[in-house]
Design a protein around this motif. Structure first.
Motif, PDB file in Angstrom:
ATOM      1  N   ALA A  85       0.885  -1.291  -0.038  1.00  0.00           N
ATOM      2  CA  ALA A  85      -0.146   0.037  -0.081  1.00  0.00           C
ATOM      3  C   ALA A  85       0.857   1.301  -0.013  1.00  0.00           C
ATOM      4  CB  ALA A  85      -0.831   0.025   1.070  1.00  0.00           C
ATOM      5  N   ILE A  86       0.477   2.158  -0.738  1.00  0.00           N
ATOM      6  CA  ILE A  86       1.587   3.504  -1.000  1.00  0.00           C
ATOM      7  C   ILE A  86       0.516   4.647  -1.053  1.00  0.00           C
ATOM      8  CG2 ILE A  86       3.375   2.230  -2.031  1.00  0.00           C
ATOM      9  CD1 ILE A  86       2.438   3.307  -4.774  1.00  0.00           C
ATOM     10  N   LEU A  87       0.769   5.731  -0.412  1.00  0.00           N
ATOM     11  CA  LEU A  87       0.008   6.873  -0.727  1.00  0.00           C
ATOM     12  C   LEU A  87       0.752   7.701  -2.220  1.00  0.00           C
ATOM     13  CD1 LEU A  87      -1.939   8.637   0.526  1.00  0.00           C
ATOM     14  CD2 LEU A  87      -0.255   9.737   1.772  1.00  0.00           C
ATOM     15  N   LYS A  88      -0.047   7.650  -3.090  1.00  0.00           N
ATOM     16  CA  LYS A  88       0.481   8.236  -4.203  1.00  0.00           C
ATOM     17  C   LYS A  88       0.342   9.801  -4.538  1.00  0.00           C
ATOM     18  CE  LYS A  88       1.942   7.217  -8.698  1.00  0.00           C
ATOM     19  NZ  LYS A  88       0.972   6.461  -9.464  1.00  0.00           N
ATOM     20  N   HIS A  89      -0.552  10.245  -3.922  1.00  0.00           N
ATOM     21  CA  HIS A  89      -0.839  11.897  -4.072  1.00  0.00           C
ATOM     22  C   HIS A  89      -1.369  12.481  -2.804  1.00  0.00           C
ATOM     23  CE1 HIS A  89      -0.063  11.851  -8.195  1.00  0.00           C
ATOM     24  NE2 HIS A  89      -0.843  11.009  -8.473  1.00  0.00           N
ATOM     25  N   GLN A  90      -1.100  13.499  -2.442  1.00  0.00           N
ATOM     26  CA  GLN A  90      -1.676  14.461  -1.335  1.00  0.00           C
ATOM     27  C   GLN A  90      -1.948  15.857  -2.027  1.00  0.00           C
ATOM     28  OE1 GLN A  90      -0.221  13.520   2.767  1.00  0.00           O
ATOM     29  NE2 GLN A  90       1.352  13.022   1.570  1.00  0.00           N
ATOM     30  N   TYR A  91      -3.205  16.194  -1.933  1.00  0.00           N
ATOM     31  CA  TYR A  91      -3.540  17.700  -2.783  1.00  0.00           C
ATOM     32  C   TYR A  91      -4.134  18.464  -1.802  1.00  0.00           C
ATOM     33  CZ  TYR A  91      -4.551  21.052  -6.446  1.00  0.00           C
ATOM     34  OH  TYR A  91      -4.646  22.241  -7.144  1.00  0.00           O
ATOM     35  N   ARG A 101      -1.270  19.951  -0.642  1.00  0.00           N
ATOM     36  CA  ARG A 101      -0.221  19.756   0.179  1.00  0.00           C
ATOM     37  C   ARG A 101      -0.264  18.532   1.074  1.00  0.00           C
ATOM     38  NH1 ARG A 101      -3.920  23.577   1.916  1.00  0.00           N
ATOM     39  NH2 ARG A 101      -4.479  23.557   4.111  1.00  0.00           N
ATOM     40  N   PRO A 102       0.689  17.987   1.539  1.00  0.00           N
ATOM     41  CA  PRO A 102       1.010  17.041   2.337  1.00  0.00           C
ATOM     42  C   PRO A 102       0.183  17.361   3.668  1.00  0.00           C
ATOM     43  CG  PRO A 102       3.253  17.387   1.696  1.00  0.00           C
ATOM     44  CD  PRO A 102       2.179  18.457   1.182  1.00  0.00           C
ATOM     45  N   THR A 103      -0.577  16.225   4.407  1.00  0.00           N
ATOM     46  CA  THR A 103      -1.312  16.605   5.651  1.00  0.00           C
ATOM     47  C   THR A 103      -0.337  16.557   6.671  1.00  0.00           C
ATOM     48  OG1 THR A 103      -1.577  14.019   5.952  1.00  0.00           O
ATOM     49  CG2 THR A 103      -3.089  15.067   4.536  1.00  0.00           C
ATOM     50  N   GLY A 104       0.719  15.979   6.866  1.00  0.00           N
ATOM     51  CA  GLY A 104       1.638  16.072   7.939  1.00  0.00           C
ATOM     52  C   GLY A 104       1.558  14.696   8.622  1.00  0.00           C
ATOM     53  N   ALA A 105       0.684  13.967   8.462  1.00  0.00           N
ATOM     54  CA  ALA A 105       0.672  12.565   8.791  1.00  0.00           C
ATOM     55  C   ALA A 105       1.507  11.442   8.086  1.00  0.00           C
ATOM     56  CB  ALA A 105      -0.716  11.848   8.844  1.00  0.00           C
ATOM     57  N   ASP A 106       1.976  10.521   8.634  1.00  0.00           N
ATOM     58  CA  ASP A 106       2.702   9.550   8.148  1.00  0.00           C
ATOM     59  C   ASP A 106       2.176   8.847   6.838  1.00  0.00           C
ATOM     60  OD1 ASP A 106       3.665   6.136   8.183  1.00  0.00           O
ATOM     61  OD2 ASP A 106       5.345   7.524   8.360  1.00  0.00           O
ATOM     62  N   ASP A 107       3.032   8.783   5.724  1.00  0.00           N
ATOM     63  CA  ASP A 107       2.319   8.425   4.508  1.00  0.00           C
ATOM     64  C   ASP A 107       1.926   7.125   4.466  1.00  0.00           C
ATOM     65  OD1 ASP A 107       3.121  11.166   3.599  1.00  0.00           O
ATOM     66  OD2 ASP A 107       4.294  10.452   2.031  1.00  0.00           O
ATOM     67  N   SER A 108       2.922   5.920   4.850  1.00  0.00           N
ATOM     68  CA  SER A 108       2.349   4.596   5.054  1.00  0.00           C
ATOM     69  C   SER A 108       1.119   4.476   5.896  1.00  0.00           C
ATOM     70  CB  SER A 108       3.545   3.755   5.387  1.00  0.00           C
ATOM     71  OG  SER A 108       4.029   4.039   7.009  1.00  0.00           O
ATOM     72  N   HIS A 109       1.224   5.342   7.032  1.00  0.00           N
ATOM     73  CA  HIS A 109      -0.041   5.100   7.730  1.00  0.00           C
ATOM     74  C   HIS A 109      -1.240   5.327   7.260  1.00  0.00           C
ATOM     75  CE1 HIS A 109      -2.835   5.465  11.203  1.00  0.00           C
ATOM     76  NE2 HIS A 109      -2.751   6.703  11.065  1.00  0.00           N
ATOM     77  N   LEU A 110      -1.556   6.438   6.177  1.00  0.00           N
ATOM     78  CA  LEU A 110      -2.379   6.773   5.654  1.00  0.00           C
ATOM     79  C   LEU A 110      -2.865   5.648   4.713  1.00  0.00           C
ATOM     80  CD1 LEU A 110      -1.770  10.616   4.923  1.00  0.00           C
ATOM     81  CD2 LEU A 110      -3.554   9.484   6.632  1.00  0.00           C
ATOM     82  N   ALA A 111      -1.727   5.188   3.870  1.00  0.00           N
ATOM     83  CA  ALA A 111      -2.042   4.256   2.973  1.00  0.00           C
ATOM     84  C   ALA A 111      -2.832   2.948   3.321  1.00  0.00           C
ATOM     85  CB  ALA A 111      -0.795   4.008   2.189  1.00  0.00           C
ATOM     86  N   GLU A 112      -2.299   2.568   4.647  1.00  0.00           N
ATOM     87  CA  GLU A 112      -2.810   1.429   5.099  1.00  0.00           C
ATOM     88  C   GLU A 112      -4.453   1.556   5.616  1.00  0.00           C
ATOM     89  OE1 GLU A 112      -1.686  -1.678   5.548  1.00  0.00           O
ATOM     90  OE2 GLU A 112       0.371  -1.180   4.699  1.00  0.00           O
ATOM     91  N   LEU A 113      -4.746   2.624   6.116  1.00  0.00           N
ATOM     92  CA  LEU A 113      -5.898   3.041   6.469  1.00  0.00           C
ATOM     93  C   LEU A 113      -6.883   3.147   5.183  1.00  0.00           C
ATOM     94  CD1 LEU A 113      -5.569   5.526   9.182  1.00  0.00           C
ATOM     95  CD2 LEU A 113      -6.225   3.280   9.419  1.00  0.00           C
ATOM     96  N   MET A 114      -6.324   3.584   4.004  1.00  0.00           N
ATOM     97  CA  MET A 114      -7.062   3.978   2.942  1.00  0.00           C
ATOM     98  C   MET A 114      -7.411   2.520   2.265  1.00  0.00           C
ATOM     99  SD  MET A 114      -5.732   7.569   1.614  1.00  0.00           S
ATOM    100  CE  MET A 114      -6.628   7.634   0.010  1.00  0.00           C
TER     101      MET A 114
END
Length: 662
Positions: free
Chosen positions: A26-32, A34-47
């Motif tokens: 699981a990868i976080l491809k885009h944040q628009y 701007r970045p949220t400030g949260a951990d990318d891998s954490h967001l990808a796993e939740l999504m």
């Protein structure tokens, strides 16, 4: 300063796009944008929830910027605001790609608690991203959702929200909507006319232009009033235009602070009301098992929520969106329908997984939804586990039992258990009105009242109102218990509590006579002790102090007075007259009338408790009642209240007003 203002007006803060890569996971491809400030891998796993590849689509929800409590259990009030995230994950099967499927997820992050309004546009946007997988697709979505116009949505006060929530009249506060719509139309007309006149130098022409503009705005307002008639004002109707498609949006106007998204409390109650709670194999826990081993599962869950226990909802093989709905319903249950207590959302995880375990365990009293059965095998991670598949609630064997505050606590638990068993075997109803007879067990009374209402097909709002009344009743006992034990309390005025023996004063925090009140306090003693010191308790203290400085009616307890007029049968003439007199003296301004009406929801009879005064033998009480109704009739919402009362009450009001004016 400008950026902060822009942030407040933005509907959606971020758009996120995640996908599953066969090599990287699981990868976080885009944040628009701007970045949220949260951990990318954490967001990808939740999504990309567990088992997402096994179904065509799924919805998940999670929150950003949650603040873990400090060592003293306090939560910092500064920092970025809590953001609610609605996520759609979709699987498209394709034989030409590795593993035969493409899994992508798109999410919106917003401050709006009614995040379900973005479901339709998320479906369109994710479909577009499959066709055009670029950041421009996210930019178009971001622009569209933030162009959604909410400028004509009235900002209702807490009391106005309560009135509208339980109103039988769908046009309540219609005038507020029409006024805002007319003002915007008038502003648009002025701008258009100004451009057409091109700043004329002739005063007569300028005057003519202004007159035409005013006439156009007036006619526009009249047509608007005709066009908006019969709209349900419990919702604000707007639209989002995305890729040339107009999507109608209905924004709920009656959302309480702890109500998030669109969930079903009825589903939660019916799922877990079927059987007894699973025994923990240890001694009964006083905070949780208020009726011993026979504590009803719904009461067990309520006790766990109010005493800030760690609660997990496990739905093995269930869609993550379904599990999240149970979690959000539990938040509404513990907070009193979403409107009595707060502080639950900050420690709520509608969907989480093992990768987020460390963060989860750093929150005391979390409420979380999971689909991985591994959580059930680790009772040290949770205090209550609600198994959605089986409908059973288990108490953790690792949960320590606090020392009993009183030696008789075990005896009380045994007595309540016997009461509960006896009641479940001998349930009876009055043939006169179909209501349950007097019960010994207060918790069982609450649960059976809920289930009876569900059997009779009561709506979601009515069920939440019953939960709200139950939690509000419990909260009225907390300051009395504190005052009796310590001589002071932060949830009430000690001087008023000391004087609460006289019911007619309207100062009593808890309705009912002293014997009934003491019985309730004794029954809920363990729960009250577990509740004191929780985050919800600290928020309640802050809310009480804020209410004292912001409320319009002071010196009397409106809720107590309304309760006495509605339910008490042993009030003498002097007590009734004292209540009506105090109401007449204290309810004067328009804001005070609105606050009074909030304690008289139309779904629970509206002005019926006050209208009894029209028929009282005492002329003074009849006079006070007429004067109260005259003040109510002069209020925007009060006018509709009076119109909706019984025809005989309206006739009595008209006749008595004429008689007293002569």
């Amino acid at each position: 300063m400008t950026d902060a203002k822009d942030d407040e007006q933005r509907n959606v803060e971020y758009i996120l796009l995640a996908e599953f890569d066969i090599d990287r996971g699981a990868i976080l491809k885009h944040q628009y944008p701007r970045p949220t400030g949260a951990d990318d891998s954490h967001l990808a796993e939740l999504m990309l929830p567990d088992g997402a590849h096994a179904r065509e689509s799924d919805w998940t929800m999670f929150f950003l910027n949650q603040k873990a409590p400090d060592d003293e259990g306090q939560v910092a009030s500064d920092g970025p605001p809590l953001l609610y995230v609605l996520n759609l994950v979709r699987t498209k099967h394709d034989k030409e790609v590795r593993r035969g499927a493409i899994v992508k997820a798109m999410a919106v992050c917003t401050r709006h608690r009614f995040i379900h309004i973005y479901q339709a546009i998320l479906m369109l946007a994710l479909e577009n991203y499959y066709r055009v997988p670029t950041v421009d697709t996210l930019a178009e979505l971001y622009k569209s959702v933030n162009q959604m116009d909410l400028s004509c949505m009235p900002q209702l006060s807490r009391h106005e929200t309560t009135i509208l929530r339980f109103s039988d009249d769908q046009n309540m506060f219609e005038e507020r909507f029409v006024q805002l719509e007319a003002e915007r139309r008038h502003g648009n007309t002025l701008a258009r006319d100004a451009g057409r006149l091109d700043a004329p130098h002739d005063p007569a022409l300028a005057e003519l232009g202004m007159s035409a503009s005013e006439d156009s705005a007036r006619r526009g307002g009249d047509s608007s009033r005709r066009g908006t008639r019969n709209k349900d004002r419990r919702f604000f109707d707007t639209e989002i235009v995305y890729s040339g498609v107009k999507l109608p949006i209905r924004v709920p106007m009656t959302v309480y602070p702890e109500e998030i998204s669109d969930f079903s409390l009825i589903q939660l109650l019916t799922t877990f009301a079927g059987g007894l709670a699973a025994p923990s194999g240890k001694a009964t826990h006083p905070h949780l098992e208020s009726s011993g081993q026979y504590t009803h599962p719904i009461v067990l869950l309520m006790n766990g929520l109010l005493t800030q226990k760690r609660v997990i909802f496990l739905g093995h093989g269930k869609p993550a969106g379904e599990v999240a709905n149970y979690v959000l319903a539990a938040v509404a249950l513990g907070s009193g329908g979403g409107g009595v207590l707060r502080g639950f959302a900050n420690r709520t995880f509608p969907y989480t997984n093992l990768t987020n375990l460390d963060t989860l365990l750093s929150f005391s009293g979390y409420i979380a939804g999971v689909t991985n059965p591994a959580f059930e095998e680790h009772p040290e991670w949770w205090d209550l586990l609600c198994n959605i598949n089986t409908g059973k609630i288990s108490v953790s064997s690792a949960l320590a039992v606090p020392p009993a505050a009183h030696a008789k606590s075990q005896a009380d638990a045994l007595r309540r258990s016997l009461d509960s068993v006896s009641l479940s075997r001998n349930r009876s109803f009055s043939s006169r009105d179909g209501k349950p007879d007097k019960w010994n067990n207060l918790d069982t009374e609450f649960v059976q009242d809920l289930m009876l209402a569900i059997e009779r097909h009561y709506g979601e709002v009515a069920i939440r109102a019953k939960v709200e009344n139950y939690v509000r009743r419990f909260m009225s006992l907390v300051p009395l218990y504190e005052f009796e034990r310590t001589g002071t309390t932060k949830l009430g005025d000690p001087a008023h509590i000391a004087a609460s023996a006289d019911k007619s004063d309207g100062y009593s925090i808890s309705p009912g006579d002293k014997e009934s009140r003491d019985h309730e306090i004794a029954f809920y003693q363990s729960r009250i002790e577990g509740f004191i010191g929780t985050q919800a308790y600290h928020y309640a203290v802050a809310d009480y102090q804020s209410m004292q400085s912001s409320c319009f009616i002071r010196g009397i307890d409106i809720s107590h007075m309304v309760y006495c007029l509605r339910n008490s049968t042993n009030l003498d003439v002097n007590e009734v007259e004292a209540i009506y007199k105090r109401l007449d003296e204290q309810v004067v301004t328009d804001e005070q009338v609105t606050e009074l009406l909030a304690s008289l929801p139309q779904s629970q009879g509206g002005l019926q408790p006050l209208a009894y005064g029209f028929y009282h033998p005492s002329p003074a009480i009849r006079l006070y009642t007429v004067r109260l109704f005259e003040k109510i009739e002069g209020n925007l919402a009060g006018t509709r209240y009076v119109r909706s009362t019984n025809f005989f009450h309206q006739c009595a009001f008209s006749n008595l007003r004429y008689a007293f004016s002569c």
